[in-house]
Design an enzyme around this catalytic site. Structure first.
Site, mmCIF file in Angstrom:
data_model
loop_
_atom_site.group_PDB
_atom_site.id
_atom_site.type_symbol
_atom_site.label_atom_id
_atom_site.label_comp_id
_atom_site.label_asym_id
_atom_site.label_seq_id
_atom_site.Cartn_x
_atom_site.Cartn_y
_atom_site.Cartn_z
ATOM 1 N N SER A 1 -19.838 13.787 -51.316
ATOM 2 C CA SER A 1 -19.168 13.027 -52.371
ATOM 3 C C SER A 1 -17.660 13.210 -52.349
ATOM 4 O O SER A 1 -17.158 14.298 -52.015
ATOM 5 C CB SER A 1 -19.707 13.476 -53.730
ATOM 6 O OG SER A 1 -18.912 13.002 -54.798
ATOM 7 N N GLU B 1 -16.036 13.621 -54.870
ATOM 8 C CA GLU B 1 -15.746 14.627 -55.897
ATOM 9 C C GLU B 1 -15.490 16.006 -55.271
ATOM 10 O O GLU B 1 -14.959 16.890 -55.931
ATOM 11 C CB GLU B 1 -16.894 14.709 -56.903
ATOM 12 C CG GLU B 1 -17.015 13.506 -57.822
ATOM 13 C CD GLU B 1 -15.920 13.430 -58.881
ATOM 14 O OE1 GLU B 1 -15.372 14.489 -59.245
ATOM 15 O OE2 GLU B 1 -15.615 12.315 -59.330
ATOM 16 N N TYR C 1 -20.629 19.647 -60.339
ATOM 17 C CA TYR C 1 -21.206 18.678 -59.402
ATOM 18 C C TYR C 1 -20.456 18.718 -58.070
ATOM 19 O O TYR C 1 -21.063 18.804 -56.997
ATOM 20 C CB TYR C 1 -21.147 17.264 -60.001
ATOM 21 C CG TYR C 1 -21.489 16.175 -59.012
ATOM 22 C CD1 TYR C 1 -22.804 15.976 -58.599
ATOM 23 C CD2 TYR C 1 -20.498 15.349 -58.487
ATOM 24 C CE1 TYR C 1 -23.120 14.986 -57.691
ATOM 25 C CE2 TYR C 1 -20.811 14.357 -57.575
ATOM 26 C CZ TYR C 1 -22.118 14.175 -57.174
ATOM 27 O OH TYR C 1 -22.434 13.208 -56.263
#
Length: 326
Positions: A128, A130, A152
């Site tokens: 990801s 992120e 996350y």
């Protein structure tokens, strides 16, 4: 014999589009799902209900190595796409222990089971953007250092390195797809993109009168999920495993997303949007922008749907969904 693919997270946005793509390509498609999904298909299987007769679903939990081992032993897939995760960033702050536990252990369990029972299987991990978090450079590419700003993001960094380690230590074909934000009419309602388009549709139809959002200035690289799953498949068709950033190379703010969605239905966003600080993250990520030049060069991949096209597609879908219920 057709190739066999196993998809974790087949009931999600990406999993449903990927299952459709693989079926079109003649694969035998298997999905790993939680038992509760099989017990309540109307609620949990809505994205794949039109293909349920063409795929095989297996009950398993990312928290149970035994259940994962059993599925992989039975299926012996040629390709495994690990998309399942606790993937909503805000939830990851609220319940960081389960996010980290499920996302890291689940990835480890699948890699270990594949190593034991299907070592030739090609493995895709849904990494990801992120992971970049507070990035040192923009745009971000495959060599940009990670600085995650959420539980996350941290769990995805761990999954990335688990995948890399199994590739280097055991010679497995294991790759990371570092996907930037990707949306569609199948996006979960808790994500800001779908929250905007659903609420815009409700306001247009007189079913709501305001839209509450957090940080309007946060910028994201938003693409179309159906484009992104094609890149996932392309990564596993290579002769050698390699990691890729999948993105559009363009960023837009949450405010721009809302402006476009409201103007598309003939409304002024400022009349309806209210900033609510409860939607701010404890540690904000202000801009993520991906450089997908390696994927373009080596996979021949590029995004097809524009940001404007994506927003309009999602608003149209939500308008139709609501009208059908009225």
């Amino acid at each position: 014999m057709p190739k066999k693919a196993l998809i974790t997270g087949i009931t999600g946005q990406d999993g449903s589009y990927l299952a459709e793509l693989l079926l079109e390509k003649g694969y035998e498609v298997h999905g790993m799902v939680r038992r509760v999904a099989l017990e309540d298909p109307e609620h949990h299987l809505w994205r794949i209900k039109h293909i349920l007769d063409k795929i095989k679903l297996h009950p398993a939990s990312l928290e149970s190595y035994a259940s994962i081992f059993k599925v992989i032993e039975n299926v012996k897939p040629d390709e495994c796409y690990h998309l399942a995760a606790q993937s909503f960033v805000s939830y990851s702050f609220e319940d960081e222990f389960s996010t980290i536990n499920i996302n890291i252990n689940g990835t480890h369990f699948i890699l270990s089971a594949l190593k034991e029972k299907a070592p030739k299987c090609k493995f895709y991990f849904a990494a990801s953007s992120e992971m970049f978090g507070l990035a040192k450079e923009s745009p971000q590419n495959e060599n940009t250092p990670f600085h995650p700003r959420s539980p996350y993001g941290i769990s995805k960094v761990a999954g990335f390195y688990l995948t890399l380690n199994y590739r280097e230590a055991y010679g497995m074909f294991a790759v990371n797809g570092i996907c930037f934000n990707h949306e569609s009419p199948r996006r979960g309602f808790e994500f800001v993109s779908r929250k905007i388009t659903t609420t815009v549709a409700k306001i247009k139809l007189g079913l709501a009168d305001e839209l509450r959002l957090g940080n309007l200035e946060a910028r994201r690289d938003w693409g179309y999920a159906k484009d992104f799953v094609e890149a996932m498949w392309l990564m596993l068709q290579r002769d050698k495993p390699c990691d890729y950033v999948i993105a559009t190379g363009q960023t837009h703010s949450v405010k721009e997303f809302a402006q476009l969605a409201f103007s598309y239905v003939g409304l002024n966003w400022q009349d309806y949007v209210r900033v609510d600080e409860k939607f701010y993250r404890p540690a904000e990520v202000f801009e993520l922008k991906g450089d997908y030049s390696k994927a373009r060069r080596e996979l021949g991949w590029k995004p097809k749907v524009s940001f404007e096209g994506l927003v309009k597609m999602m608003v149209d879908s939500d308008l139709k969904l609501l009208k059908d219920k009225i």
